[in-house]
Motif scaffolding. Structure first.
Motif, PDB file in Angstrom:
ATOM      1  N   LYS A 368      -8.001   4.880  15.049  1.00 48.27           N
ATOM      2  CA  LYS A 368      -8.549   4.144  13.768  1.00 48.27           C
ATOM      3  C   LYS A 368      -7.794   3.912  12.772  1.00 48.27           C
ATOM      4  O   LYS A 368      -6.865   3.976  11.995  1.00 48.27           O
ATOM      5  N   TYR A 369      -8.568   2.519  11.773  1.00 48.74           N
ATOM      6  CA  TYR A 369      -7.592   2.204  11.029  1.00 48.74           C
ATOM      7  C   TYR A 369      -8.002   2.352   9.514  1.00 48.74           C
ATOM      8  O   TYR A 369      -9.104   2.304   9.675  1.00 48.74           O
ATOM      9  N   ALA A 370      -7.209   2.665   8.571  1.00 45.58           N
ATOM     10  CA  ALA A 370      -7.185   2.995   7.343  1.00 45.58           C
ATOM     11  C   ALA A 370      -6.646   1.565   6.657  1.00 45.58           C
ATOM     12  O   ALA A 370      -5.678   1.342   7.361  1.00 45.58           O
ATOM     13  N   VAL A 371      -6.489   2.045   5.027  1.00 41.50           N
ATOM     14  CA  VAL A 371      -5.736   1.489   4.698  1.00 41.50           C
ATOM     15  C   VAL A 371      -4.305   1.860   4.314  1.00 41.50           C
ATOM     16  O   VAL A 371      -4.087   2.823   4.177  1.00 41.50           O
ATOM     17  N   SER A 372      -3.072   0.833   4.299  1.00 41.21           N
ATOM     18  CA  SER A 372      -1.659   1.761   4.284  1.00 41.21           C
ATOM     19  C   SER A 372      -1.500   1.139   3.417  1.00 41.21           C
ATOM     20  O   SER A 372      -1.053  -0.704   3.107  1.00 41.21           O
ATOM     21  N   ASP A 373      -0.485   1.409   2.724  1.00 44.76           N
ATOM     22  CA  ASP A 373       1.060   1.296   1.842  1.00 44.76           C
ATOM     23  C   ASP A 373       2.249   0.885   3.005  1.00 44.76           C
ATOM     24  O   ASP A 373       2.728   1.860   2.843  1.00 44.76           O
ATOM     25  N   VAL A 374       2.063  -0.091   2.842  1.00 48.84           N
ATOM     26  CA  VAL A 374       3.182  -0.318   3.906  1.00 48.84           C
ATOM     27  C   VAL A 374       5.183   0.312   3.642  1.00 48.84           C
ATOM     28  O   VAL A 374       5.821   0.877   4.195  1.00 48.84           O
ATOM     29  N   ARG A 375       5.085  -0.012   2.404  1.00 47.34           N
ATOM     30  CA  ARG A 375       6.553   0.275   1.957  1.00 47.34           C
ATOM     31  C   ARG A 375       6.840   1.567   1.838  1.00 47.34           C
ATOM     32  O   ARG A 375       7.481   2.242   1.795  1.00 47.34           O
ATOM     33  N   GLU A 376       5.275   2.319   1.417  1.00 41.81           N
ATOM     34  CA  GLU A 376       5.435   3.952   1.091  1.00 41.81           C
ATOM     35  C   GLU A 376       5.440   4.924   2.594  1.00 41.81           C
ATOM     36  O   GLU A 376       6.287   5.560   2.451  1.00 41.81           O
ATOM     37  N   ASP A 377       5.016   3.844   3.611  1.00 46.79           N
ATOM     38  CA  ASP A 377       4.815   4.823   5.125  1.00 46.79           C
ATOM     39  C   ASP A 377       5.839   4.438   5.917  1.00 46.79           C
ATOM     40  O   ASP A 377       6.910   5.538   6.776  1.00 46.79           O
ATOM     41  N   PHE A 378       6.121   3.355   5.381  1.00 50.94           N
ATOM     42  CA  PHE A 378       7.835   2.863   5.983  1.00 50.94           C
ATOM     43  C   PHE A 378       8.746   3.953   5.828  1.00 50.94           C
ATOM     44  O   PHE A 378       9.974   4.191   6.606  1.00 50.94           O
ATOM     45  N   THR A 379       8.685   3.537   4.087  1.00 49.26           N
ATOM     46  CA  THR A 379      10.225   4.619   3.766  1.00 49.26           C
ATOM     47  C   THR A 379       9.761   6.036   4.060  1.00 49.26           C
ATOM     48  O   THR A 379      10.888   6.656   4.127  1.00 49.26           O
ATOM     49  N   ASN A 380       8.883   6.423   4.462  1.00 46.38           N
ATOM     50  CA  ASN A 380       8.463   8.134   4.510  1.00 46.38           C
ATOM     51  C   ASN A 380       9.242   8.567   6.586  1.00 46.38           C
ATOM     52  O   ASN A 380       9.434   9.428   6.284  1.00 46.38           O
ATOM     53  N   CYS A 381       8.852   7.010   6.711  1.00 44.45           N
ATOM     54  CA  CYS A 381       9.262   7.710   8.266  1.00 44.45           C
ATOM     55  C   CYS A 381      10.616   7.760   8.672  1.00 44.45           C
ATOM     56  O   CYS A 381      11.762   8.307   9.374  1.00 44.45           O
ATOM     57  N   VAL A 382      11.063   6.225   7.285  1.00 44.90           N
ATOM     58  CA  VAL A 382      13.054   6.183   7.450  1.00 44.90           C
ATOM     59  C   VAL A 382      13.312   7.933   6.746  1.00 44.90           C
ATOM     60  O   VAL A 382      14.947   8.654   7.047  1.00 44.90           O
ATOM     61  N   THR A 383      13.557   8.085   5.704  1.00 39.87           N
ATOM     62  CA  THR A 383      13.377   9.545   5.215  1.00 39.87           C
ATOM     63  C   THR A 383      13.315  10.940   5.747  1.00 39.87           C
ATOM     64  O   THR A 383      14.428  11.436   6.074  1.00 39.87           O
ATOM     65  N   MET A 384      12.722  10.695   7.269  1.00 40.06           N
ATOM     66  CA  MET A 384      12.353  11.913   7.204  1.00 40.06           C
ATOM     67  C   MET A 384      14.098  12.036   8.550  1.00 40.06           C
ATOM     68  O   MET A 384      14.499  13.434   8.444  1.00 40.06           O
ATOM     69  N   PHE A 385      14.897  11.628   8.721  1.00 38.42           N
ATOM     70  CA  PHE A 385      15.916  11.213   9.226  1.00 38.42           C
ATOM     71  C   PHE A 385      16.873  11.598   9.069  1.00 38.42           C
ATOM     72  O   PHE A 385      18.037  11.227   9.442  1.00 38.42           O
ATOM     73  N   GLN A 386      16.781  10.804   7.318  1.00 37.35           N
ATOM     74  CA  GLN A 386      18.167  10.794   6.341  1.00 37.35           C
ATOM     75  C   GLN A 386      18.829  11.690   6.582  1.00 37.35           C
ATOM     76  O   GLN A 386      20.241  11.457   6.609  1.00 37.35           O
ATOM     77  N   GLN A 387      18.444  13.011   6.199  1.00 38.13           N
ATOM     78  CA  GLN A 387      19.720  14.626   6.556  1.00 38.13           C
ATOM     79  C   GLN A 387      19.882  14.472   7.882  1.00 38.13           C
ATOM     80  O   GLN A 387      21.537  14.958   7.808  1.00 38.13           O
ATOM     81  N   GLN A 388      19.229  14.278   9.116  1.00 41.56           N
ATOM     82  CA  GLN A 388      19.991  14.431   9.974  1.00 41.56           C
ATOM     83  C   GLN A 388      21.020  13.272  10.359  1.00 41.56           C
ATOM     84  O   GLN A 388      22.525  13.273  11.132  1.00 41.56           O
ATOM     85  N   ALA A 389      20.427  11.917   9.927  1.00 47.09           N
ATOM     86  CA  ALA A 389      21.640  11.313   9.746  1.00 47.09           C
ATOM     87  C   ALA A 389      22.949  11.927   9.538  1.00 47.09           C
ATOM     88  O   ALA A 389      24.078  11.173   8.829  1.00 47.09           O
ATOM     89  N   GLU A 390      23.384  12.489   7.788  1.00 50.10           N
ATOM     90  CA  GLU A 390      23.518  12.466   7.406  1.00 50.10           C
ATOM     91  C   GLU A 390      24.716  13.038   7.968  1.00 50.10           C
ATOM     92  O   GLU A 390      26.027  13.948   8.106  1.00 50.10           O
ATOM     93  N   SER A 391      24.010  14.510   8.745  1.00 53.99           N
ATOM     94  CA  SER A 391      25.194  15.636   8.927  1.00 53.99           C
ATOM     95  C   SER A 391      25.488  15.482  10.287  1.00 53.99           C
ATOM     96  O   SER A 391      26.959  15.897  10.713  1.00 53.99           O
TER      97      SER A 391
END
Length: 672
Positions: A368-391
């Motif tokens: 299901k294709y919809a309009v995506s904000d490339v920067r925002e969506d990719f940043t969200n994916c990376v941010t999810m693992f920021q705490q785990q990486a810092e640990s």
């Protein structure tokens, strides 16, 4: 006495030279009342007319075959009354256009000449083939006679399928050619030859692995014994040119003791059949290998799944036990609860991956294709693992080269691809390592499209070249979590590959053991405008409604699940009543006022009456308001077909367990 041998030569020359059935000129050789007899049952002619019609038929059947005669031997005897008997033998040879021999046949004949009006004409002709087996087939003229009946039947049966037939005398060790096709040769060129010398010629065309088998099969010393009480023997051989043939030995003559004295040797081209058989064997081997591989993969999956489920389960049980012992120590209790939640999410992630793979393999996933904000969506994916990486004291960084900020993509599935890869990078990179996440774009030939390139690089444990060839196969892991102390069942990258394929993209991996890995995903995307992106954000704005005061009928047979769901719903402000099965649910609805319950949260698998049957019963109630009450399936049946079944029986929506209020609450609000 006149030269009757010359008359016979003229008769034979007339016979073999005839090319046309018109104006045959039989009157120059035969009396009108001549009788002609051959060895076959269809070769008795009462007069010249019958023979002439048969002869015309033979001329047509010759086609490309040319006849020759040789070794004419003849003697004459006077019978008196102007009659002479000429008798003897002659060899007929049939030649193909290229001069190769089609057949040879020794024929005996007897001719009675009678003088009519001063000219010698044939009054009676009798020809036969008493001692030699001759070939049979379309190219052989009927009037030249045919072999004895038993041999004729044997060769006729073999001749339809076998391209080469010979007769071998086991006493004299002589082999005679009976039939040969030019389609496939075995090095036999002579009509008659000594078996040993001819066998050496034939043996030279046989492929090496089959030479000894060929020698054993055609061993004339043991052939009679091997054929005793047998109708035939056969074996398949391969030639040096790659073709296959089936050799058959058929008993032909026996002595008074029942021992085989001569045999027919027949060869048939079975190349096509053999290649088909070999392909089928190869397909069976591949199917067996695939089945064994699948079985091993399943066993590995169950082993890994069991181990990796037990690990967080043990932690959950352990932390729950510790929490029960430190109820007064809020700091420890908070830490134990946090760890229980983390382990629970790991369990849910394992199960979700299994469901995702099942959906993909059953073609239940729709893009299901919809309009995506490339920067925002990719940043969200990376941010999810920021705490785990810092640990783990890891450096998790992101770089971008975005030419087109907005594109059409299946954002949930693309995020799943990124999350799986980043998760593995963090998981398989040691403490202090670095994970680099990059998103870039490049134009396509079609100006309305671009390629989005996502690269995830780490300096973790890496992979062997062998494992890289299998990394995208389901349930594949290079090392188990027992060795690496890293949990996982080996299906994440299988899901990634399948999703990338569904999006029309590619995924590549570069890795070196002990140095790290780089995964590169390329997805073709249609460009979108900022206006299209804003339009999407304005659609379906977040509901400001509250669930406070909403009376909900929770239909759940499991007490623990019912307690958890009740508490979560109460925290949202709901008023909750519980029915333990479908019958109780229907009874409570029937006794209540029409607007008493605003919604039903329905489990599926329950005793007495399941959720599907309960829903069907509610939808048939006479009170329209009760019949139309919103019903949301809240069940552990989480496959796409489960959702479809729920909707087909009249449910309004479907939410999978375990209960996540971030999903359940918005779903409930849609139907208030």
């Amino acid at each position: 006495m006149d030269d009757f041998k010359q008359l016979t030569e003229q008769l034979l020359k007339f016979y073999i030279d005839t090319e046309s059935i018109d104006d045959t000129g039989f009157e120059n050789f035969f009396d009108d009342n001549s009788s002609i007899i051959g060895t076959g049952k269809h070769e008795f002619f009462r007069n010249l007319h019958e023979f002439q019609e048969s002869y015309k038929f033979d001329v047509k059947r010759r086609e490309k075959i040319r006849l020759q005669i040789r070794d004419l031997q003849q003697e004459e005897t006077e019978l008196g009354d102007a009659q002479v008997l000429a008798y003897g033998s002659v060899v007929f040879t049939g030649l193909f256009e290229d001069g190769s021999v089609c057949f040879e046949m020794d024929t005996r004949f007897s001719i009675i000449h009678k003088k009519v009006n001063g000219k010698w004409l044939v009054q009676h002709l009798h020809q036969s083939v008493p001692d030699r087996d001759q070939m049979t087939g379309e190219e052989f003229p009927v009037t030249l006679g045919k072999q004895v009946e038993e041999a004729h039947r044997a060769i006729s049966a073999l001749g339809t399928a076998y391209y080469h037939i010979s007769r071998l005398d086991l006493k004299t060790k002589k082999i005679e050619l009976v039939k040969r096709s030019r389609k496939m040769e075995l090095g036999i060129s002579q009509k008659s030859a000594d078996w040993n010398s001819q066998f050496e010629v034939i043996k030279d065309v046989i492929a090496e692995p089959f030479v000894q088998k060929y020698i054993d099969f055609f061993d004339t010393q043991t052939m009679a014994a091997r054929l005793r009480n047998k109708e035939s023997m056969s074996f398949e051989f391969k030639k040096k040119d790659g073709k296959w043939f089936l050799a058959m030995i058929v008993p032909q003559n026996y002595d008074k003791d029942g021992n085989v004295t001569s045999v027919l040797l027949a060869n048939r081209d079975v190349t096509d059949e053999k290649l088909r058989e070999l392909r089928q064997e190869e397909e069976l081997r591949e199917a067996k290998l695939n089945a064994e591989t699948a079985s091993k993969a399943k066993s590995a999956f169950l082993f890994n799944m069991s181990h990796d489920i037990r690990t967080p389960m043990n932690a959950i049980i352990g932390y729950a036990d510790l929490a029960s012992r430190h109820l007064e120590d809020t700091e420890k209790l908070s830490r134990y609860v946090d760890n229980i939640q983390i382990c629970g999410r790991k369990l849910l992630s394992l199960l979700s991956n299994v469901l995702d793979l099942a959906r993909i393999e059953n073609n239940k996933v729709e893009m299901k294709y919809a309009v995506s904000d490339v920067r925002e969506d990719f940043t969200n994916c990376v941010t999810m693992f920021q705490q785990q990486a810092e640990s783990k004291n890891q450096t998790l960084c992101m770089t971008e080269h975005i030419l087109y900020p907005y594109v059409y993509v299946d954002e949930p599935h693309l995020s799943e691809v990124c999350i799986n890869i980043i998760s593995n990078a963090v998981k398989y990179t040691n403490a202090g390592g670095t994970i680099s996440c990059k998103v870039a774009q490049r134009p396509c030939e079609n100006e309305d499209w671009c390629d989005m390139i996502i690269s995830i690089t780490d300096n973790g444990i890496g992979m062997t070249e062998e494992f890289q060839r299998h990394i995208f196969e389901a349930f594949e892991r290079e090392r188990t979590s027992t060795i690496t102390h890293i949990e996982g069942i080996g299906i994440g990258m299988g899901i990634v590959k399948k999703l990338v394929d569904l999006m029309g993209g590619t995924i590549e991996v570069e890795s070196k053991l002990g140095e790290g890995s780089t995964f590169t995903v390329t997805i073709p995307c249609k460009k979108a405008s900022k206006e299209e992106a804003l339009e999407k954000k304005n659609q379906n704005p977040r509901s400001k409604k509250s669930l406070k005061g909403v009376r909900v009928l929770l239909v759940e047979d499991n007490e623990i699940n019912a307690e958890i769901a009740t508490e979560l719903l109460k925290e949202e402000g709901c008023i909750v009543e519980v029915a333990t099965d479908g019958v109780a649910c229907i009874s409570m609805i029937e006794k209540a006022d029409a607007d008493y319950y605003k919604m039903i949260l329905m489990d599926i698998q329950m005793p007495v009456m399941n959720g599907f049957d309960t829903t069907l019963t509610i939808r048939k109630m006479k009170d329209d308001k009760k019949a139309m009450i919103p019903i949301i399936a809240m069940t552990a049946n989480a496959f796409a077909e489960d959702r479809q079944k729920a909707l087909s029986v009249g449910m309004n929506d479907h939410v999978a367990k375990p209960v996540d209020m971030n999903i359940l609450a918005p779903t409930m609000m849609k139907y208030l």
